[in-house]
Design an enzyme around this catalytic site. Sequence first.
Site, mmCIF file in Angstrom:
data_model
loop_
_atom_site.group_PDB
_atom_site.id
_atom_site.type_symbol
_atom_site.label_atom_id
_atom_site.label_comp_id
_atom_site.label_asym_id
_atom_site.label_seq_id
_atom_site.Cartn_x
_atom_site.Cartn_y
_atom_site.Cartn_z
ATOM 1 N N ASN A 1 0.819 -1.204 0.000
ATOM 2 C CA ASN A 1 0.000 0.000 0.000
ATOM 3 C C ASN A 1 0.857 1.259 0.000
ATOM 4 O OD1 ASN A 1 -2.709 -1.028 -0.048
ATOM 5 N ND2 ASN A 1 -2.426 -1.707 2.049
ATOM 6 N N HIS B 1 10.993 2.206 5.111
ATOM 7 C CA HIS B 1 10.445 2.715 3.853
ATOM 8 C C HIS B 1 11.351 3.842 3.356
ATOM 9 C CE1 HIS B 1 6.771 0.533 4.921
ATOM 10 N NE2 HIS B 1 6.867 1.107 6.102
#
Length: 262
Positions: free
Chosen positions: A185, A215
């Site tokens: 996502n 991330h």
Amino acid sequence: MKVGFIGFGAIAQYVAQKLPEIDGEIAFVIVRPGREDAAKQAMGAGIETLTSLSDARADVVVDCAGHAGLREHGAEILRAGIPLVTVSIGALADDALRRELTDAAVAGGTQLHLSTGAIGGLDAIASAQVGKLEEVTYKGRKPPKGWKGSPAEDVMDLDNPGSEATVHFEGTAREAALKYPKNANVAAAVALAGLGFDDTGVQLIADPNVDANIHEITARGDFGELTFTILGKTLPDNTRTSALAAMSVVKMIADRNRPIRL
């Protein structure tokens, strides 16, 4: 503010616990048939459980049920004129679903709000997209156990990963979002903020040397260059769910009542 939910997993439970702090209360929870008792146990014995929106109404509905929940209930909620917040951003890699949700939001005179989820920096990428944005890449790095239940199991032994980091996926954000519906996502959010699903590069990495979900976004264009990294913690009660993803939903709901918003 009355808040409806699709699903009752870790993110929904976290958001529900925070609602009293932002002048909110649970309006209802939409669940799969037969899951009503489990939802009451997770979210509160007195909650109203539904299997579809029907005639129920809320000030906003939060989708925490994954891609399937958004597919099944998203359009109905938007057509009813109810704002919908979703963390299932990867589902929008399906162009047909994206068009359906867009048309439903227009028909209902409302909006589908995409939660920033486990990542930040999307405002900078979205602003940079106004000029010429030349390149955007996303790298998602997790401990091997964080990839269990994903297609990573088909290309490596997650129980015996060795001592080196392994790239188990490399491709576009669209491919990542469709292949890893529970894990990509963030890649989808980065794509939607910038160059789109087909022009955003993605690497997914199993790394036995890290103990956080990492991330990393890089972007380059007329604005200059940026590199943005988050070492994310998970929710204490669910080691597969990003704490920041849950927090971002709470902020998005709270913003609806704030006279000044950032």
